[in-house]
Scaffold this motif. Structure first.
Motif, PDB file in Angstrom:
ATOM      1  N   ALA A  10       0.616  -1.284   0.040  1.00 15.17           N
ATOM      2  CA  ALA A  10      -0.146  -0.104  -0.180  1.00 15.17           C
ATOM      3  C   ALA A  10       0.921   1.083   0.002  1.00 15.17           C
ATOM      4  N   ASP A  11       0.430   2.207  -0.741  1.00 11.61           N
ATOM      5  CA  ASP A  11       1.095   3.455  -0.700  1.00 11.61           C
ATOM      6  C   ASP A  11       0.312   4.615   0.114  1.00 11.61           C
ATOM      7  N   LEU A  12      -0.978   4.183   0.762  1.00  9.47           N
ATOM      8  CA  LEU A  12      -1.638   5.369   1.323  1.00  9.47           C
ATOM      9  C   LEU A  12      -2.867   4.820   2.079  1.00  9.47           C
ATOM     10  N   LEU A  13      -3.176   5.142   3.270  1.00  5.95           N
ATOM     11  CA  LEU A  13      -4.433   4.816   3.765  1.00  5.95           C
ATOM     12  C   LEU A  13      -5.360   6.091   3.716  1.00  5.95           C
ATOM     13  N   VAL A  14      -6.696   5.617   3.483  1.00  6.72           N
ATOM     14  CA  VAL A  14      -7.596   6.866   3.418  1.00  6.72           C
ATOM     15  C   VAL A  14      -8.801   6.226   4.190  1.00  6.72           C
ATOM     16  N   PRO A  15      -9.206   7.079   5.196  1.00  2.58           N
ATOM     17  CA  PRO A  15     -10.447   6.836   6.202  1.00  2.58           C
ATOM     18  C   PRO A  15     -11.617   7.335   5.538  1.00  2.58           C
ATOM     19  N   ILE A  16     -12.709   6.455   5.565  1.00  2.00           N
ATOM     20  CA  ILE A  16     -14.014   6.959   5.185  1.00  2.00           C
ATOM     21  C   ILE A  16     -14.383   8.288   5.574  1.00  2.00           C
ATOM     22  N   PRO A  17     -14.549   9.264   5.024  1.00  2.00           N
ATOM     23  CA  PRO A  17     -14.924  10.442   5.574  1.00  2.00           C
ATOM     24  C   PRO A  17     -16.348  10.597   5.982  1.00  2.00           C
ATOM     25  N   LEU A  18     -16.632  11.471   7.171  1.00  2.80           N
ATOM     26  CA  LEU A  18     -17.799  12.028   7.508  1.00  2.80           C
ATOM     27  C   LEU A  18     -18.163  13.379   6.776  1.00  2.80           C
ATOM     28  N   HIS A  19     -19.375  13.601   6.507  1.00  2.30           N
ATOM     29  CA  HIS A  19     -19.801  14.933   6.000  1.00  2.30           C
ATOM     30  C   HIS A  19     -19.440  15.604   7.045  1.00  2.30           C
ATOM     31  N   PRO A  20     -19.094  17.078   6.611  1.00  6.82           N
ATOM     32  CA  PRO A  20     -18.865  18.009   7.435  1.00  6.82           C
ATOM     33  C   PRO A  20     -20.012  18.054   8.587  1.00  6.82           C
ATOM     34  N   VAL A  23      -9.957   2.756   4.957  1.00  9.21           N
ATOM     35  CA  VAL A  23     -10.036   2.305   6.346  1.00  9.21           C
ATOM     36  C   VAL A  23     -11.446   2.774   6.765  1.00  9.21           C
ATOM     37  N   ASP A  24     -11.988   1.675   7.644  1.00  5.25           N
ATOM     38  CA  ASP A  24     -13.495   1.921   8.411  1.00  5.25           C
ATOM     39  C   ASP A  24     -13.667   0.942   9.496  1.00  5.25           C
ATOM     40  N   ALA A  62      -1.208   8.019   6.405  1.00  2.20           N
ATOM     41  CA  ALA A  62      -2.554   8.120   6.328  1.00  2.20           C
ATOM     42  C   ALA A  62      -2.990   9.620   6.085  1.00  2.20           C
ATOM     43  N   ASP A  63      -4.112   9.809   5.123  1.00  2.00           N
ATOM     44  CA  ASP A  63      -4.156  11.131   4.870  1.00  2.00           C
ATOM     45  C   ASP A  63      -5.699  11.260   4.946  1.00  2.00           C
ATOM     46  N   ARG A  98     -22.035  16.043   9.971  1.00  2.88           N
ATOM     47  CA  ARG A  98     -21.940  15.042  10.950  1.00  2.88           C
ATOM     48  C   ARG A  98     -20.517  15.035  11.528  1.00  2.88           C
ATOM     49  N   LEU A  99     -19.509  15.546  11.102  1.00  2.00           N
ATOM     50  CA  LEU A  99     -18.558  15.508  11.889  1.00  2.00           C
ATOM     51  C   LEU A  99     -18.513  16.576  12.987  1.00  2.00           C
ATOM     52  N   ILE A 100     -19.111  17.509  12.870  1.00  5.13           N
ATOM     53  CA  ILE A 100     -19.412  18.598  13.814  1.00  5.13           C
ATOM     54  C   ILE A 100     -20.316  18.048  14.947  1.00  5.13           C
ATOM     55  N   GLU A 101     -21.342  17.200  14.572  1.00  9.79           N
ATOM     56  CA  GLU A 101     -22.212  16.485  15.715  1.00  9.79           C
ATOM     57  C   GLU A 101     -21.284  15.546  16.467  1.00  9.79           C
ATOM     58  N   ARG A 102     -20.489  14.673  15.633  1.00  9.81           N
ATOM     59  CA  ARG A 102     -19.940  13.611  16.209  1.00  9.81           C
ATOM     60  C   ARG A 102     -18.573  14.165  16.864  1.00  9.81           C
ATOM     61  N   ARG A 103     -17.916  14.980  16.545  1.00  8.85           N
ATOM     62  CA  ARG A 103     -16.778  15.751  17.009  1.00  8.85           C
ATOM     63  C   ARG A 103     -15.427  15.080  16.464  1.00  8.85           C
ATOM     64  N   PHE A 104     -15.501  13.882  16.174  1.00  9.44           N
ATOM     65  CA  PHE A 104     -14.573  13.232  15.751  1.00  9.44           C
ATOM     66  C   PHE A 104     -14.936  12.040  14.843  1.00  9.44           C
ATOM     67  N   ASN A 105     -13.774  11.559  13.871  1.00  8.34           N
ATOM     68  CA  ASN A 105     -14.187  10.561  12.965  1.00  8.34           C
ATOM     69  C   ASN A 105     -13.570   9.216  13.247  1.00  8.34           C
ATOM     70  N   GLN A 106     -14.282   8.211  13.798  1.00  5.75           N
ATOM     71  CA  GLN A 106     -13.680   6.979  14.333  1.00  5.75           C
ATOM     72  C   GLN A 106     -12.936   6.351  13.134  1.00  5.75           C
ATOM     73  N   ALA A 107     -13.280   6.423  11.941  1.00  6.43           N
ATOM     74  CA  ALA A 107     -12.404   5.966  10.723  1.00  6.43           C
ATOM     75  C   ALA A 107     -11.076   6.485  10.689  1.00  6.43           C
ATOM     76  N   ASN A 108     -10.943   7.607  10.987  1.00 10.87           N
ATOM     77  CA  ASN A 108      -9.784   8.471  10.724  1.00 10.87           C
ATOM     78  C   ASN A 108      -8.798   8.073  12.035  1.00 10.87           C
ATOM     79  N   ALA A 109      -9.644   7.975  13.106  1.00 15.38           N
ATOM     80  CA  ALA A 109      -8.503   7.515  14.528  1.00 15.38           C
ATOM     81  C   ALA A 109      -8.049   6.000  14.194  1.00 15.38           C
ATOM     82  N   LEU A 110      -8.736   5.295  13.430  1.00 10.73           N
ATOM     83  CA  LEU A 110      -8.384   4.048  13.124  1.00 10.73           C
ATOM     84  C   LEU A 110      -7.387   4.037  12.351  1.00 10.73           C
ATOM     85  N   ALA A 111      -7.431   4.742  11.089  1.00  8.80           N
ATOM     86  CA  ALA A 111      -6.435   4.787  10.272  1.00  8.80           C
ATOM     87  C   ALA A 111      -5.144   5.474  10.824  1.00  8.80           C
TER      88      ALA A 111
END
Length: 243
Positions: free
Chosen positions: A125-135, A209-210, A161-162, A137-150
């Motif tokens: 692999a060259d790069l890990l890409v987390p599944i993004p949240l819509h902005p 990553v998700d 990871a980017d 949803r991100l404000i409501e959730r406060r963080f993206n668990q997919a990004n934390a795992l990535a």
């Protein structure tokens, strides 16, 4: 320095004794599960479908086999791998704690397990890409668990990871209760690679990553956006698969 680090770990264990990530019962090693919780996890091991990563009920005595589901409905991505089945018990509880209860410390051990389960994907692999949240949803959730795992998978594997390579441009409705075709329609056009990020994608082997994969509709939509941006290959790594 190794001696000092060893003393530091001993001191930390005295003040904060190691506990099960799920039930908080005492364990021998920090960042692990107790024997009772471990026994309840359905870890995914070979033999499994080469494309979907879903386990076979029996060993068919050959490698590289595809499941009937993968043949009938081949995914957009090349391969998927997961740590365990998403069932009632420790796996569901751990992911819910990470996602809804601000247990951010869980990302590191879960990501380390994902790095082991997805080793064959990560080696090229060259790069890990987390599944993004819509902005929104991100404000409501406060963080993206997919990004934390990535980020945790990146730390364990050395693959960068980017979280900005892929964006979610469509605020999709909840997928709960939708059929496979309805999920696909709901996610149509949901993801896009920004123009300024196209150079990060073109010609590169990417691992999405998700946390959980249900029907794969979200990961298919994300993989399609990356392939349209001329990614060389897109694989998928999640912590859990819904049977």
């Amino acid at each position: 320095m190794p001696i000092l680090r060893g003393f530091g770990r001993v001191a930390a264990d005295l003040v904060f004794p190691p506990a099960c990530l799920n039930c908080r019962q005492a364990t021998d090693v920090a960042g692990s599960l107790c024997a009772a919780c471990w026994a309840k996890v359905r870890f995914i091991e070979r033999p499994f479908c080469e494309r979907l990563g879903t386990p076979f009920a029996a060993d068919l005595g050959a490698e590289g086999l595809l499941s009937p589901e993968a043949v009938a409905n081949p995914p957009v991505y090349a391969r998927a791998r997961a740590v365990a089945g998403f069932e009632d018990g420790p796996v569901r509880q751990l992911l819910h704690k990470l996602k809804y209860s601000d247990r951010m410390e869980l990302a590191k051990p879960l990501g380390a397990w994902m790095a082991r389960a997805g080793a064959e994907l990560l080696v090229d692999a060259d790069l890990l890409v987390p599944i993004p949240l819509h902005p929104r949803r991100l404000i409501e959730r406060r963080f993206n668990q997919a990004n934390a795992l990535a980020q945790a998978v990146s730390a364990a594997s050395g693959v960068s990871a980017d979280p900005f390579v892929l964006i979610r441009v469509k605020p999709t409705a909840s997928q709960v209760g939708l059929s496979r075709p309805q999920r696909a329609l709901n996610l149509q056009g949901a993801f896009r690679v920004p123009d300024e990020m196209a150079g990060q994608v073109e010609g590169r082997a990417i691992v999405l990553v998700d946390d959980v994969m249900t029907t794969g509709a979200t990961l298919n939509a994300a993989a399609r956006a990356l392939l349209r941006a001329k990614a060389k290959r897109v694989d998928v790594l999640v912590f859990a698969l819904v049977a």
